[in-house]
Scaffold this active site. Structure first.
Site, PDB file in Angstrom:
ATOM      1  N   SER A 107      51.925  49.378  19.600  1.00  0.00           N
ATOM      2  CA  SER A 107      53.070  49.081  20.203  1.00  0.00           C
ATOM      3  C   SER A 107      54.127  49.646  19.251  1.00  0.00           C
ATOM      4  O   SER A 107      54.133  50.280  18.317  1.00  0.00           O
ATOM      5  CB  SER A 107      53.196  47.778  19.928  1.00  0.00           C
ATOM      6  OG  SER A 107      54.479  46.965  20.224  1.00  0.00           O
ATOM      7  N   TYR A 110      51.500  39.855  14.846  1.00  0.00           N
ATOM      8  CA  TYR A 110      51.689  41.098  15.771  1.00  0.00           C
ATOM      9  C   TYR A 110      52.114  42.163  15.273  1.00  0.00           C
ATOM     10  O   TYR A 110      51.415  43.148  15.354  1.00  0.00           O
ATOM     11  CB  TYR A 110      52.579  40.423  17.009  1.00  0.00           C
ATOM     12  CG  TYR A 110      52.276  41.379  18.060  1.00  0.00           C
ATOM     13  CD1 TYR A 110      51.457  41.392  19.367  1.00  0.00           C
ATOM     14  CD2 TYR A 110      53.512  42.582  18.322  1.00  0.00           C
ATOM     15  CE1 TYR A 110      51.299  42.374  20.347  1.00  0.00           C
ATOM     16  CE2 TYR A 110      53.317  43.412  19.426  1.00  0.00           C
ATOM     17  CZ  TYR A 110      52.341  43.186  20.549  1.00  0.00           C
ATOM     18  OH  TYR A 110      52.425  44.113  21.418  1.00  0.00           O
TER      19      TYR A 110
HETATM   20  P1  NAD Z   1      47.946  41.438  29.323  1.00  0.00           P
HETATM   21  O1  NAD Z   1      48.128  40.037  28.594  1.00  0.00           O
HETATM   22  O2  NAD Z   1      48.385  41.755  30.631  1.00  0.00           O
HETATM   23  O3  NAD Z   1      46.472  41.987  29.025  1.00  0.00           O
HETATM   24  C1  NAD Z   1      45.776  41.650  27.895  1.00  0.00           C
HETATM   25  C2  NAD Z   1      44.122  41.827  27.971  1.00  0.00           C
HETATM   26  O4  NAD Z   1      43.747  41.489  26.652  1.00  0.00           O
HETATM   27  C3  NAD Z   1      43.675  41.102  29.305  1.00  0.00           C
HETATM   28  O5  NAD Z   1      42.668  41.693  29.796  1.00  0.00           O
HETATM   29  C4  NAD Z   1      43.046  39.915  28.383  1.00  0.00           C
HETATM   30  O6  NAD Z   1      41.918  39.413  29.040  1.00  0.00           O
HETATM   31  C5  NAD Z   1      42.531  40.601  27.022  1.00  0.00           C
HETATM   32  N1  NAD Z   1      42.206  39.605  26.005  1.00  0.00           N
HETATM   33  C6  NAD Z   1      43.041  38.794  25.305  1.00  0.00           C
HETATM   34  N2  NAD Z   1      42.417  38.081  24.565  1.00  0.00           N
HETATM   35  C7  NAD Z   1      40.851  38.659  24.464  1.00  0.00           C
HETATM   36  C8  NAD Z   1      39.862  38.428  23.792  1.00  0.00           C
HETATM   37  N3  NAD Z   1      39.704  37.399  22.798  1.00  0.00           N
HETATM   38  N4  NAD Z   1      38.737  39.030  24.005  1.00  0.00           N
HETATM   39  C9  NAD Z   1      38.818  39.988  25.180  1.00  0.00           C
HETATM   40  N5  NAD Z   1      39.676  40.266  25.740  1.00  0.00           N
HETATM   41  C10 NAD Z   1      40.940  39.646  25.580  1.00  0.00           C
HETATM   42  O7  NAD Z   1      48.727  42.338  28.307  1.00  0.00           O
HETATM   43  P2  NAD Z   1      49.376  44.080  28.138  1.00  0.00           P
HETATM   44  O8  NAD Z   1      50.789  43.927  28.095  1.00  0.00           O
HETATM   45  O9  NAD Z   1      48.748  44.636  29.172  1.00  0.00           O
HETATM   46  O10 NAD Z   1      48.948  44.353  26.855  1.00  0.00           O
HETATM   47  C11 NAD Z   1      47.915  45.378  26.749  1.00  0.00           C
HETATM   48  C12 NAD Z   1      48.052  45.932  25.314  1.00  0.00           C
HETATM   49  O11 NAD Z   1      49.538  46.709  25.192  1.00  0.00           O
HETATM   50  C13 NAD Z   1      48.341  44.955  23.955  1.00  0.00           C
HETATM   51  O12 NAD Z   1      47.526  45.281  22.933  1.00  0.00           O
HETATM   52  C14 NAD Z   1      49.477  44.891  23.779  1.00  0.00           C
HETATM   53  O13 NAD Z   1      49.993  44.414  22.503  1.00  0.00           O
HETATM   54  C15 NAD Z   1      50.130  46.204  23.956  1.00  0.00           C
HETATM   55  N6  NAD Z   1      51.423  46.401  24.470  1.00  0.00           N
HETATM   56  C16 NAD Z   1      52.196  45.734  25.444  1.00  0.00           C
HETATM   57  C17 NAD Z   1      53.559  45.713  25.638  1.00  0.00           C
HETATM   58  C18 NAD Z   1      54.347  45.139  26.811  1.00  0.00           C
HETATM   59  O14 NAD Z   1      55.517  45.143  26.833  1.00  0.00           O
HETATM   60  N7  NAD Z   1      53.323  44.560  27.861  1.00  0.00           N
HETATM   61  C19 NAD Z   1      54.134  46.674  24.670  1.00  0.00           C
HETATM   62  C20 NAD Z   1      53.689  47.088  23.682  1.00  0.00           C
HETATM   63  C21 NAD Z   1      52.299  46.875  23.287  1.00  0.00           C
END
Ligand code: NAD
Length: 272
Positions: free
Chosen positions: A150, A163
């Site tokens: 991130s 985080y």
């Molecule tokens: P999301 O909530 O859409 O998806 C998260 C995924 O992680 C889901 O499939 C969920 O089932 C899985 N998950 C959560 N807890 C779990 C567990 N205990 N065991 C197995 N699976 C688990 O989120 P996203 O936005 O697609 O995030 C994906 C990655 O991108 C993350 O690491 C997040 O930190 C990073 N990220 C997202 C953003 C954003 O703005 N959306 C920005 C920077 C980084």
């Protein structure tokens, strides 16, 4: 025309029942890889994710499977990796550590169980999957680890202690692994690389609570606008498919010398 440069490769994408992970799983399948998906959700959500990835890959036989490990539990991760070693004939070629969770409150209000869960899912699970998967990559002279960190692996924001700590940790972990595996393989085999993608705001369910917190009686669009105005100078959200395009590029043989990097996709956030 479809370019199947990942034909014969197997990938694991953690947290791929939703958001960025689902988009990456579909893009890897479209590029010819067999894809193991992982993540939580109802039976219907998991079946829908499998169907989407399968369709993206052209519905080839036995080319998508769901592994249901809860990534807070290292015993479940180990069981998933054993299952994957069998399914992939000795070990995966591409590992995308994408699963992530968030909880935004001031440090002194952060529940201890939230700290433990966020560190376990966002950081420790990447350590476990990498330590188990990378030796087989070394033997093949080709391997790709792509950790979805991130901007919060590069700069901090308040109210996100676990985080930010987990994401800085993933960036550090990835640099160490990149160095340890840098000399393996060669230009023709593609080498073994480890990189982080560091997104700013991406339109997924993860950030909905932060959008809602900024709506202040207005529309969702008002909430999105306020969120972007705080940090992301482009004033545009990134879409999950755009992160997936970069992840697929990093899997190419030609990317053999891109390793140890933390690539921001943040509309200028970390340039400020
Ligand atoms: P999301 O909530 O859409 O998806 C998260 C995924 O992680 C889901 O499939 C969920 O089932 C899985 N998950 C959560 N807890 C779990 C567990 N205990 N065991 C197995 N699976 C688990 O989120 P996203 O936005 O697609 O995030 C994906 C990655 O991108 C993350 O690491 C997040 O930190 C990073 N990220 C997202 C953003 C954003 O703005 N959306 C920005 C920077 C980084």
């Amino acid at each position: 025309m479809r370019e199947s440069f990942l034909h014969g490769r197997t990938a694991l994408v953690t947290g791929s029942t939703s958001g960025i992970g689902l988009a990456i799983a579909k893009a890897l399948a479209a590029a010819g890889a067999r894809v193991a998906i992982n993540g939580l959700g109802t039976d219907e959500q998991i079946a829908a994710a499998i169907a989407e990835v399968d369709a993206a890959g052209g519905a080839r036989p036995d080319s998508v499977r769901h592994f249901g490990a809860d990534l807070r539990e290292h015993a479940e991760i180990e069981a998933m990796m054993s299952g994957l070693a069998e399914w992939s004939n000795g070990g995966i070629d591409i590992l995308v550590n994408n699963a992530g969770i968030q909880h935004a409150v001031p440090l002194h209000e952060m529940p201890v169980h939230k700290w433990n869960d966020i560190i376990a899912v966002n950081l420790s699970s990447a350590f476990h999957t990498m330590r188990i998967a990378m030796p087989a990559m070394a033997c093949r002279g080709y391997g790709r680890v792509i950790n979805i960190a991130s901007v919060h692996g590069l700069v901090a924001s308040k109210d996100k202690a676990p985080y930010v700590a987990s994401k800085f940790g993933v960036v550090g972990l990835s640099k160490v692994a990149a160095l340890e595996y840098a000399a393996l393989g060669n230009r023709d085999s593609g080498g073994v690389t480890v990189n982080c993608i560091c997104p700013g705001w991406v339109e997924t369910p993860l950030i909905e609570p932060q959008i809602e917190a900024r709506m202040q009686g207005g529309s969702r669009e008002d909430g999105v606008r306020a969120l972007l105005a705080e940090k992301q100078p482009s004033l545009r959200m990134t879409l999950p498919d755009e992160i997936a395009t970069l992840a697929v590029f990093l899997c190419r043989r030609e990317a053999h010398n891109i390793t140890g990097t933390a690539i921001p996709v943040d509309g200028g956030w970390t340039a400020q």
